[in-house]
Design a protein around this motif. Structure first.
Motif, mmCIF file in Angstrom:
data_model
loop_
_atom_site.group_PDB
_atom_site.id
_atom_site.type_symbol
_atom_site.label_atom_id
_atom_site.label_comp_id
_atom_site.label_asym_id
_atom_site.label_seq_id
_atom_site.Cartn_x
_atom_site.Cartn_y
_atom_site.Cartn_z
ATOM 1 N N SER A 175 0.851 -1.184 0.000
ATOM 2 C CA SER A 175 0.000 0.000 0.000
ATOM 3 C C SER A 175 0.885 1.230 0.000
ATOM 4 O O SER A 175 1.995 1.213 0.557
ATOM 5 C CB SER A 175 -0.919 0.040 1.221
ATOM 6 O OG SER A 175 -1.672 1.248 1.241
ATOM 7 N N ARG A 176 0.391 2.312 -0.584
ATOM 8 C CA ARG A 176 1.114 3.585 -0.526
ATOM 9 C C ARG A 176 0.980 4.221 0.848
ATOM 10 O O ARG A 176 1.782 5.075 1.221
ATOM 11 C CB ARG A 176 0.541 4.553 -1.568
ATOM 12 C CG ARG A 176 0.776 4.142 -3.013
ATOM 13 C CD ARG A 176 0.032 5.051 -3.960
ATOM 14 N NE ARG A 176 -1.414 4.978 -3.737
ATOM 15 C CZ ARG A 176 -2.303 5.724 -4.378
ATOM 16 N NH1 ARG A 176 -1.897 6.610 -5.259
ATOM 17 N NH2 ARG A 176 -3.589 5.594 -4.128
ATOM 18 N N ASP A 177 -0.018 3.797 1.608
ATOM 19 C CA ASP A 177 -0.389 4.442 2.864
ATOM 20 C C ASP A 177 0.133 3.651 4.062
ATOM 21 O O ASP A 177 -0.162 2.463 4.208
ATOM 22 C CB ASP A 177 -1.914 4.554 2.927
ATOM 23 C CG ASP A 177 -2.398 5.328 4.128
ATOM 24 O OD1 ASP A 177 -2.449 4.725 5.216
ATOM 25 O OD2 ASP A 177 -2.728 6.525 3.984
ATOM 26 N N GLU A 178 0.908 4.305 4.926
ATOM 27 C CA GLU A 178 1.501 3.621 6.074
ATOM 28 C C GLU A 178 0.438 3.057 7.009
ATOM 29 O O GLU A 178 0.570 1.939 7.521
ATOM 30 C CB GLU A 178 2.409 4.590 6.842
ATOM 31 C CG GLU A 178 3.134 3.935 8.020
ATOM 32 C CD GLU A 178 4.073 4.895 8.724
ATOM 33 O OE1 GLU A 178 4.668 4.482 9.735
ATOM 34 O OE2 GLU A 178 4.201 6.049 8.267
ATOM 35 N N ALA A 179 -0.630 3.805 7.234
ATOM 36 C CA ALA A 179 -1.694 3.330 8.125
ATOM 37 C C ALA A 179 -2.370 2.092 7.553
ATOM 38 O O ALA A 179 -2.707 1.154 8.302
ATOM 39 C CB ALA A 179 -2.718 4.434 8.347
ATOM 40 N N LYS A 180 -2.559 2.052 6.248
ATOM 41 C CA LYS A 180 -3.187 0.885 5.628
ATOM 42 C C LYS A 180 -2.262 -0.325 5.674
ATOM 43 O O LYS A 180 -2.719 -1.462 5.820
ATOM 44 C CB LYS A 180 -3.615 1.196 4.195
ATOM 45 C CG LYS A 180 -4.795 2.151 4.128
ATOM 46 C CD LYS A 180 -5.272 2.390 2.705
ATOM 47 C CE LYS A 180 -6.506 3.291 2.693
ATOM 48 N NZ LYS A 180 -7.016 3.550 1.329
ATOM 49 N N ARG A 181 -0.959 -0.091 5.580
ATOM 50 C CA ARG A 181 -0.021 -1.211 5.723
ATOM 51 C C ARG A 181 -0.100 -1.792 7.131
ATOM 52 O O ARG A 181 -0.085 -3.017 7.318
ATOM 53 C CB ARG A 181 1.411 -0.759 5.398
ATOM 54 C CG ARG A 181 1.612 -0.383 3.941
ATOM 55 C CD ARG A 181 3.095 -0.324 3.568
ATOM 56 N NE ARG A 181 3.833 0.707 4.298
ATOM 57 C CZ ARG A 181 3.956 1.971 3.899
ATOM 58 N NH1 ARG A 181 3.353 2.368 2.773
ATOM 59 N NH2 ARG A 181 4.663 2.836 4.593
ATOM 60 N N ALA A 182 -0.215 -0.916 8.119
ATOM 61 C CA ALA A 182 -0.331 -1.395 9.505
ATOM 62 C C ALA A 182 -1.621 -2.182 9.699
ATOM 63 O O ALA A 182 -1.632 -3.228 10.371
ATOM 64 C CB ALA A 182 -0.286 -0.204 10.463
ATOM 65 N N ARG A 183 -2.709 -1.716 9.113
ATOM 66 C CA ARG A 183 -3.979 -2.438 9.232
ATOM 67 C C ARG A 183 -3.912 -3.785 8.525
ATOM 68 O O ARG A 183 -4.497 -4.775 8.977
ATOM 69 C CB ARG A 183 -5.119 -1.611 8.637
ATOM 70 C CG ARG A 183 -5.445 -0.335 9.381
ATOM 71 C CD ARG A 183 -5.981 -0.584 10.780
ATOM 72 N NE ARG A 183 -7.168 -1.435 10.805
ATOM 73 C CZ ARG A 183 -8.409 -1.023 10.553
ATOM 74 N NH1 ARG A 183 -8.628 0.252 10.234
ATOM 75 N NH2 ARG A 183 -9.421 -1.852 10.631
ATOM 76 N N ALA A 184 -3.186 -3.842 7.395
ATOM 77 C CA ALA A 184 -3.039 -5.113 6.674
ATOM 78 C C ALA A 184 -2.351 -6.154 7.547
ATOM 79 O O ALA A 184 -2.715 -7.342 7.535
ATOM 80 C CB ALA A 184 -2.264 -4.894 5.379
ATOM 81 N N LEU A 185 -1.350 -5.727 8.326
ATOM 82 C CA LEU A 185 -0.706 -6.653 9.271
ATOM 83 C C LEU A 185 -1.700 -7.125 10.328
ATOM 84 O O LEU A 185 -1.718 -8.313 10.692
ATOM 85 C CB LEU A 185 0.483 -5.970 9.942
ATOM 86 C CG LEU A 185 1.742 -5.763 9.096
ATOM 87 C CD1 LEU A 185 2.745 -4.916 9.864
ATOM 88 C CD2 LEU A 185 2.367 -7.111 8.718
ATOM 89 N N GLU A 186 -2.540 -6.229 10.803
ATOM 90 C CA GLU A 186 -3.505 -6.582 11.843
ATOM 91 C C GLU A 186 -4.499 -7.633 11.372
ATOM 92 O O GLU A 186 -4.922 -8.481 12.156
ATOM 93 C CB GLU A 186 -4.265 -5.328 12.292
ATOM 94 C CG GLU A 186 -3.413 -4.318 13.055
ATOM 95 C CD GLU A 186 -4.188 -3.047 13.353
ATOM 96 O OE1 GLU A 186 -5.409 -3.014 13.086
ATOM 97 O OE2 GLU A 186 -3.572 -2.077 13.839
#
Length: 322
Positions: free
Chosen positions: A187-198
């Motif tokens: 993802s281009r978005d850091e917050a979305k990358r963190a949510r993907a891990l979750e």
């Protein structure tokens, strides 16, 4: 009855044609069922319809919504398969040239009631809420078919999901993890990358970043913005499964030399069958995996959900309730 419908089209201002109001209650032909809608989820298809993509002028006004869960006229809790096909078709439903989605030729699910062929009803298990079940017929069924039917992925294989955040991408991550795949996501978005891990991704990367391994398959819904990265990320003999092009369908360099030299496969995938929806429901019932819901809104506030999707302010599914 109450309904959310398209009254007109606009490429630049799609929400200008959206009406929240009243429409005639549907009548079910022979062999069709009336479902009282308890929850329905929003898809990009609904925004495209307001732009006049996939929906004809002569079909207006059209109640929007491809996905629904509710109670049929016999009192059964059901999930609605939104692909309406030719009753004479006997092959894979996704290959039926006469198929359409709810809200294209037949009035959609953002309403008090929706009518569909009785064969389109899948029993909803008690373990799934109506809100969760309403997420399944389009985005989650698309993801299921991409991974396990067209992609033919097996436990232990590695898959890359491009563009974490949308309904299909979050479904791909959750289903892939539940099925024993190693899941990478971008993802281009850091917050979305963190949510993907979750929600189950093993590793996440910025869009276009070099991966530490070559993957067995890439799940592609973005198109132009990620295509070359998808091609470069595959092992020899790997495959790209594509079901959408949210960033545009054209590519400047399709990586064709790499495609033939490494014997890569590019596989199209669209929606899924009623049987696949039934198996998806059973998979969630058995594993406890659940759709990620970004927000739940009463259907009267549908315009707010459409606006959020148009702005890209979404991670998971937007669900409307009645």
């Amino acid at each position: 009855m109450f309904a959310v419908y398209a009254e007109s089209f606009s490429l630049d201002d799609p929400l200008s044609g959206l009406v929240v109001g009243e429409r005639p209650a549907p009548e079910a032909p022979d062999g069709w069922a009336t479902v009282t809608v308890r929850a329905a989820s929003l898809n990009h298809h609904d925004l495209w319809s307001l732009r006049g993509i996939g929906l004809r002028q002569e079909a207006l006004p059209m109640i929007l919504g491809c996905d629904a869960a509710g109670v049929d006229d016999d009192g059964n809790e059901v999930v609605v398969h939104g692909v309406i096909g030719d009753p004479a078709w006997t092959g894979d439903e996704a290959d039926d040239p006469g198929r359409s989605l709810l809200s294209e030729r037949h009035q959609g699910a953002f309403a008090d009631q929706v009518v569909v062929p009785r064969r389109n009803l899948v029993p909803k298990p008690a373990s799934l809420s109506f809100e969760e079940a309403a997420c399944l017929p389009t985005a989650w069924l698309t993801a299921y078919r991409m991974l396990f039917v067209r992609g033919d992925l097996k436990p232990g294989e590695t898959v890359l999901v491009q563009g974490a955040g949308g309904g299909v991408a979050t479904a791909l991550i959750t289903l892939g993890r539940a099925a024993g795949l190693r899941v990478l996501a971008t993802s281009r978005d850091e917050a979305k990358r963190a949510r993907a891990l979750e929600i189950g991704a093993h590793e996440v990367f910025e869009s276009g970043a070099r991966l530490p391994v070559k993957v067995d398959a890439v799940m592609e819904t973005v198109g132009k913005a990620t295509w070359n990265h998808s091609v470069r990320s595959l092992r020899p003999g790997g495959r790209i499964v594509i079901s959408g092009t949210t960033s545009g369908p054209d590519v400047d360099d399709a990586g064709l030399t790499r495609v033939f030299f490494l014997q890569l496969s590019v596989i199209g995938s669209t929606m899924g069958t009623r049987g696949e929806l039934d198996r998806l429901v059973q998979l969630l019932d058995a594993t406890g995996a659940r759709p990620l819901i970004d927000r739940t809104l009463p259907m009267e506030q549908a315009r707010d959900g459409f606006a959020a999707m148009a702005e890209g302010d979404v991670f998971g599914k937007i669900v409307f309730t009645r």
